[in-house]
Design an enzyme around this catalytic site. Sequence first.
Site, PDB file in Angstrom:
ATOM      1  N   HIS A  16      -3.403   7.154   2.854  1.00 48.20           N
ATOM      2  CA  HIS A  16      -3.840   5.805   2.268  1.00 48.20           C
ATOM      3  C   HIS A  16      -5.139   5.377   2.919  1.00 48.20           C
ATOM      4  O   HIS A  16      -5.509   5.670   4.006  1.00 48.20           O
ATOM      5  CB  HIS A  16      -2.729   4.547   2.634  1.00 48.20           C
ATOM      6  CG  HIS A  16      -3.147   3.475   2.199  1.00 48.20           C
ATOM      7  ND1 HIS A  16      -3.651   3.034   1.294  1.00 48.20           N
ATOM      8  CD2 HIS A  16      -3.446   2.086   3.059  1.00 48.20           C
ATOM      9  CE1 HIS A  16      -4.010   1.478   0.977  1.00 48.20           C
ATOM     10  NE2 HIS A  16      -3.667   1.198   2.386  1.00 48.20           N
ATOM     11  N   ASN A  28     -10.220  -0.038   0.158  1.00 47.51           N
ATOM     12  CA  ASN A  28      -8.642  -0.023   0.124  1.00 47.51           C
ATOM     13  C   ASN A  28      -8.061  -0.729  -1.081  1.00 47.51           C
ATOM     14  O   ASN A  28      -8.374  -1.909  -1.484  1.00 47.51           O
ATOM     15  CB  ASN A  28      -8.071  -0.984   1.321  1.00 47.51           C
ATOM     16  CG  ASN A  28      -6.607  -0.999   1.354  1.00 47.51           C
ATOM     17  OD1 ASN A  28      -5.950  -0.624   0.546  1.00 47.51           O
ATOM     18  ND2 ASN A  28      -5.913  -1.751   2.557  1.00 47.51           N
ATOM     19  N   CYS A  46       0.774  -1.268  -0.088  1.00 43.86           N
ATOM     20  CA  CYS A  46       0.139   0.114   0.088  1.00 43.86           C
ATOM     21  C   CYS A  46       0.843   1.124  -0.064  1.00 43.86           C
ATOM     22  O   CYS A  46       0.326   2.296  -0.434  1.00 43.86           O
ATOM     23  CB  CYS A  46      -0.852   0.014   1.255  1.00 43.86           C
ATOM     24  SG  CYS A  46      -1.965  -1.543   1.091  1.00 43.86           S
TER      25      CYS A  46
HETATM   26  O1  UT7 Z   1      -3.698  -1.444   3.637  1.00 43.86           O
HETATM   27  C1  UT7 Z   1      -2.853  -1.395   4.634  1.00 43.86           C
HETATM   28  C2  UT7 Z   1      -3.183  -2.404   5.786  1.00 43.86           C
HETATM   29  N1  UT7 Z   1      -4.302  -2.585   6.274  1.00 43.86           N
HETATM   30  C3  UT7 Z   1      -4.827  -2.186   7.048  1.00 43.86           C
HETATM   31  O2  UT7 Z   1      -4.569  -0.861   7.483  1.00 43.86           O
HETATM   32  C4  UT7 Z   1      -5.814  -2.686   7.765  1.00 43.86           C
HETATM   33  C5  UT7 Z   1      -5.921  -2.681   9.233  1.00 43.86           C
HETATM   34  N2  UT7 Z   1      -6.824  -3.221  10.104  1.00 43.86           N
HETATM   35  C6  UT7 Z   1      -8.206  -2.812  10.155  1.00 43.86           C
HETATM   36  O3  UT7 Z   1      -8.470  -1.889   9.397  1.00 43.86           O
HETATM   37  C7  UT7 Z   1      -9.098  -3.767  11.242  1.00 43.86           C
HETATM   38  O4  UT7 Z   1      -8.360  -4.286  12.154  1.00 43.86           O
HETATM   39  C8  UT7 Z   1     -10.231  -4.618  10.482  1.00 43.86           C
HETATM   40  C9  UT7 Z   1     -11.356  -3.798   9.739  1.00 43.86           C
HETATM   41  C10 UT7 Z   1      -9.477  -5.589   9.547  1.00 43.86           C
HETATM   42  C11 UT7 Z   1     -10.901  -5.090  11.489  1.00 43.86           C
HETATM   43  O5  UT7 Z   1     -11.583  -4.399  12.561  1.00 43.86           O
HETATM   44  P1  UT7 Z   1     -11.483  -4.651  14.282  1.00 43.86           P
HETATM   45  O6  UT7 Z   1     -12.186  -3.642  14.861  1.00 43.86           O
HETATM   46  O7  UT7 Z   1      -9.866  -4.808  14.277  1.00 43.86           O
HETATM   47  O8  UT7 Z   1     -11.890  -5.854  14.343  1.00 43.86           O
HETATM   48  P2  UT7 Z   1     -11.491  -7.294  14.802  1.00 43.86           P
HETATM   49  O9  UT7 Z   1     -10.502  -7.923  13.839  1.00 43.86           O
HETATM   50  O10 UT7 Z   1     -10.853  -7.180  16.150  1.00 43.86           O
HETATM   51  O11 UT7 Z   1     -12.800  -8.084  14.851  1.00 43.86           O
HETATM   52  C12 UT7 Z   1     -13.884  -7.980  15.942  1.00 43.86           C
HETATM   53  C13 UT7 Z   1     -15.065  -8.964  15.635  1.00 43.86           C
HETATM   54  C14 UT7 Z   1     -14.282 -10.299  15.680  1.00 43.86           C
HETATM   55  O12 UT7 Z   1     -15.444 -11.043  16.311  1.00 43.86           O
HETATM   56  P3  UT7 Z   1     -15.169 -11.730  17.867  1.00 43.86           P
HETATM   57  O13 UT7 Z   1     -14.053 -12.453  17.696  1.00 43.86           O
HETATM   58  O14 UT7 Z   1     -15.042 -10.390  18.536  1.00 43.86           O
HETATM   59  O15 UT7 Z   1     -16.400 -12.602  18.212  1.00 43.86           O
HETATM   60  C15 UT7 Z   1     -14.453 -10.634  14.150  1.00 43.86           C
HETATM   61  O16 UT7 Z   1     -14.741 -12.085  13.918  1.00 43.86           O
HETATM   62  O17 UT7 Z   1     -15.630  -8.719  14.425  1.00 43.86           O
HETATM   63  C16 UT7 Z   1     -15.729  -9.912  13.538  1.00 43.86           C
HETATM   64  N3  UT7 Z   1     -15.706  -9.745  12.162  1.00 43.86           N
HETATM   65  C17 UT7 Z   1     -16.809  -9.332  11.572  1.00 43.86           C
HETATM   66  N4  UT7 Z   1     -18.025  -9.170  11.892  1.00 43.86           N
HETATM   67  C18 UT7 Z   1     -18.798  -8.914  10.974  1.00 43.86           C
HETATM   68  C19 UT7 Z   1     -14.251  -9.615  11.406  1.00 43.86           C
HETATM   69  N5  UT7 Z   1     -14.945  -9.184  10.192  1.00 43.86           N
HETATM   70  C20 UT7 Z   1     -16.276  -8.938  10.380  1.00 43.86           C
HETATM   71  C21 UT7 Z   1     -17.077  -8.882   9.224  1.00 43.86           C
HETATM   72  N6  UT7 Z   1     -18.404  -8.574   9.684  1.00 43.86           N
HETATM   73  N7  UT7 Z   1     -16.829  -8.536   7.870  1.00 43.86           N
END
Ligand code: UT7
Length: 340
Positions: free
Chosen positions: A267, A297, A127
């Site tokens: 980004h 993204n 990225c």
């Molecule tokens: O491009 C450069 C690099 N990329 C980035 O900069 C991305 C960086 N990361 C992020 O943007 C975020 O970490 C995400 C958007 C990927 C995830 O958000 P988060 O607030 O960190 O969520 P999480 O991974 O901690 O997940 C929270 C919960 C989990 O459930 P439990 O374990 O709490 O029951 C996930 O399984 O949300 C769940 N979850 C979803 N639920 C509904 C993860 N993806 C989804 C989804 N829909 N699409």
Amino acid sequence: MNPPPHKIQVPEGSGLRAAITGTGSYLPERVMTNADFAKIVETTDEWIMTRTGIRERHLARVDETPSDMGIVAARRALEKAGISAEAVEMIIVATLSPDYAFPNTGCLVQAGIGAKNAFCFDLEAACSGFVYGLEMARRCVEAGGIRTALVLGAEKMSSIVDYTDRQTCVLFGDGAGAAIVQGVRDGRGVLGTVLGSDGTLADLLIQKAGGSRMPATEETVRQKMHMIRMSGREVFKHAVLNMSQAAKKALECSGCAMEEIACVVPHQANLRIIEAIAARLGVGLDRFYLNVERTGNMSSASIPVALDEAIACGRVKPGDKVLTVAFGSGFTWGATVIQF
Ligand code: UT7
């Protein structure tokens, strides 16, 4: 005394600076909304909007490639710069989803636009690729070896996204953005750049198979190891930290205060990441150009597409100073201050 290697200052005295003299972008026609995702994985529009700020993203046709998208963006940038393709001496395509492992996507763009006087290569910094590419072009232009360069970010993320993995599939979109970089002596140009990497954290955001460490086999394909895997929470923390630090260092080494920056073009991975950076820079979100809601993204294409849109809608005007800042797999990061 020379500045430390990660702080790159424009040499004083020559007056020659690498300026962005034209931009162009392309987004595929097809749009996939959060409601469309709710039909294929267990997710909701509410979750995606709250956690990422993404509402929809553009996805390329099956037969549409990064070079196809890059060619359209490049033609638009050439037109804005008012130059012919023959004037381009170097093409850098930043991409992590190239048409082929080889030949490079830059050569395919060259053939498509007819830039017969250019040498061409791809640059893989995920990225951060466009910011890296812009800096490579700046160094070549300001060293006097190249008069006109074309820098592209072009990605077909949909070709490496696992559409059964709800944690990643909702995040990414396809597209391409281009910039013409030329040497000028009128005050415009790149004022300062900061680049950085940390390869010790490579595993946190990775496409494991398909390279020579793990060539594609029936087993790697069955296990979807040729697709993106990301430790989202970890990546999030590193993105906020490194992007805000890089932005501050780029301001410092370009001799600019945040108040002088008319527009930040970050980004566009996640609105919450951008909000956290804005807070660390002590400015409101209104100072940022945002398109993450419409594009998701697009990796290396995110910044050049956003920059082109910001110029087209008048958010970036002649004379404005712009700060771009990126973070991606590697890890890689970078920030640059550009005078338009
Ligand atoms: O491009 C450069 C690099 N990329 C980035 O900069 C991305 C960086 N990361 C992020 O943007 C975020 O970490 C995400 C958007 C990927 C995830 O958000 P988060 O607030 O960190 O969520 P999480 O991974 O901690 O997940 C929270 C919960 C989990 O459930 P439990 O374990 O709490 O029951 C996930 O399984 O949300 C769940 N979850 C979803 N639920 C509904 C993860 N993806 C989804 C989804 N829909 N699409």
